[in-house]
Design a protein around this motif. Structure first.
Motif, PDB file in Angstrom:
ATOM      1  N   ILE A 169       0.768  -1.048  -0.007  1.00  0.00           N
ATOM      2  CA  ILE A 169       0.057   0.089  -0.178  1.00  0.00           C
ATOM      3  C   ILE A 169       0.745   1.299   0.061  1.00  0.00           C
ATOM      4  N   GLU A 170       2.040   1.169   0.769  1.00  0.00           N
ATOM      5  CA  GLU A 170       2.780   2.122   0.967  1.00  0.00           C
ATOM      6  C   GLU A 170       3.408   2.763  -0.608  1.00  0.00           C
ATOM      7  N   TRP A 171       3.860   1.542  -1.127  1.00  0.00           N
ATOM      8  CA  TRP A 171       4.522   1.849  -2.612  1.00  0.00           C
ATOM      9  C   TRP A 171       3.326   2.237  -3.556  1.00  0.00           C
ATOM     10  N   GLU A 230       4.497  12.130   2.666  1.00  0.00           N
ATOM     11  CA  GLU A 230       4.913  11.358   3.544  1.00  0.00           C
ATOM     12  C   GLU A 230       4.965   9.865   3.506  1.00  0.00           C
ATOM     13  N   GLU A 231       4.300   9.270   2.738  1.00  0.00           N
ATOM     14  CA  GLU A 231       4.166   7.915   2.418  1.00  0.00           C
ATOM     15  C   GLU A 231       5.636   7.266   1.791  1.00  0.00           C
ATOM     16  N   ALA A 232       6.375   8.296   1.226  1.00  0.00           N
ATOM     17  CA  ALA A 232       7.649   7.899   0.572  1.00  0.00           C
ATOM     18  C   ALA A 232       8.632   7.489   1.737  1.00  0.00           C
ATOM     19  N   GLN A 233       8.501   7.961   3.000  1.00  0.00           N
ATOM     20  CA  GLN A 233       9.267   7.533   4.070  1.00  0.00           C
ATOM     21  C   GLN A 233       8.780   6.399   4.784  1.00  0.00           C
ATOM     22  N   HIS A 234       7.304   6.180   4.708  1.00  0.00           N
ATOM     23  CA  HIS A 234       6.586   5.124   5.463  1.00  0.00           C
ATOM     24  C   HIS A 234       6.948   3.938   4.545  1.00  0.00           C
ATOM     25  N   ALA A 235       7.243   3.927   3.133  1.00  0.00           N
ATOM     26  CA  ALA A 235       7.710   2.834   2.326  1.00  0.00           C
ATOM     27  C   ALA A 235       8.894   2.403   3.076  1.00  0.00           C
TER      28      ALA A 235
HETATM   29 FE   LIG Z   1       1.655   5.244   5.182  1.00  0.00          FE
END
Ligand SMILES: [Fe+2]
Ligand SMILES: [Fe+2]
Length: 300
Positions: A157-159, A189-194
């Motif tokens: 999901i993050e990617w 923000e998701e770039a770091q979550h991934a």
């Molecule tokens: Fe996320």
């Protein structure tokens, strides 16, 4: 090592990229319902020839409503997963615990942001749109699986959010600027979550036998199948709303499977084929990577 991610750098990048809700959508700001909300690469509504352009746009907006609620649902199982994962790490590496807690805080903020967009949608759309749920029950079901499988689904999901933003800037000048901004800020923000989720998955996979990894992949497929049943149901609910909004019945036999497939790609397929997700699978087990790659065309 197949990547150079670490907690210290990811935390520093996260803190630099952070934004506030009002930077994206003010509490009383209105969406522009004269435009599409979703990129065509995800919604696939312009491809439906039995709908006129106005009807295609209405369905595109309903598809955006689906995006808000599906992300509401997935963020709601991501948050408890992260909190559970952070709890045993409280006394470890300072960067690690701060990065994990910051990750959780950002996901809580995303839930809040998606709700704010949802409220704006409801204020401006002419008919009610129904959604699958309740999200708590869906979350409980997903979280009942092997944590490694849940971690892999979340990583996917993050990617995929990276892919969604790139898709939305690539193919649409006509999108509502606020929706475009939602995709952009989520992407930031998701770039770091991934990266952080990659580290979480690496830790969960460590020391597992090939057999145990295989079982986790079975669980990934169980979660994907469960979510996919939800997407099919949601496609039906979307067409209910469309018919109500345009005041006529539509050719459900052809539109429903086409829209179900669009959701499969948006919420599963676009993550499954992401090269970074594939890299994590390959490092864990080439067999796991092969199994996911073989299933991916179903979600294309
Ligand atoms: Fe996320
Ligand atoms: Fe998020």
């Amino acid at each position: 090592m197949y990547h150079d991610f670490n907690y210290e750098t990811a935390l520093a990048s996260s803190l630099r990229a952070q934004w506030q809700l009002d930077d994206v959508l003010g509490a009383n700001q209105e969406l522009d319902f004269s435009r599409n909300f979703m990129p065509e690469s995800l919604a696939r509504t312009a491809a439906i020839e039995s709908l006129n352009p106005f009807e295609q746009r209405i369905l595109n907006q309903i598809s955006a409503h689906q995006y808000l609620t599906i992300f509401g649902i997935v963020e709601e199982f991501i948050l408890p997963f992260l909190v559970d994962h952070a709890r045993p790490a409280l006394r470890g590496d300072d960067y690690r615990i701060r990065a994990l807690l910051n990750f959780a805080t950002e996901e809580a903020k995303h839930i809040h942001l998606f709700k704010r967009f949802h409220d704006a949608f409801v204020r401006g759309f002419p008919v009610p749109c129904w959604t699958i749920g309740p999200s708590e029950a869906i979350g409980v079901k997903v979280l009942s699986h092997d944590p490694l499988a849940v971690g892999l689904v979340i990583l996917m999901i993050e990617w995929m959010t990276q892919q969604h933003y790139l898709g939305s800037i690539r193919d649409d000048g006509d999108l509502d600027p606020l929706f475009k901004s939602l995709m952009k800020h989520h992407w930031m923000e998701e770039a770091q979550h991934a990266k952080l989720d990659t580290l979480i998955v690496d830790a969960l996979a460590e020391g597992r036998s090939e057999f145990e990894i295989d079982q986790a992949i079975d669980d990934v497929f169980e979660i994907a199948t469960f979510l996919d049943e939800g997407f099919k149901m949601q496609a039906g609910l979307n067409l209910d709303a469309l018919e109500q909004a345009i005041g006529r019945t539509v050719d459900r036999d052809s539109i429903l499977p086409q829209q179900h497939q669009a959701a499969r790609w948006t919420y599963l397929g676009s993550g499954m084929v992401h090269e970074r997700f594939e890299a994590t699978l390959k490092a864990m087990s080439p067999r796991a990577a092969r199994r996911i790659a073989e299933a991916a065309p179903i979600f294309a």
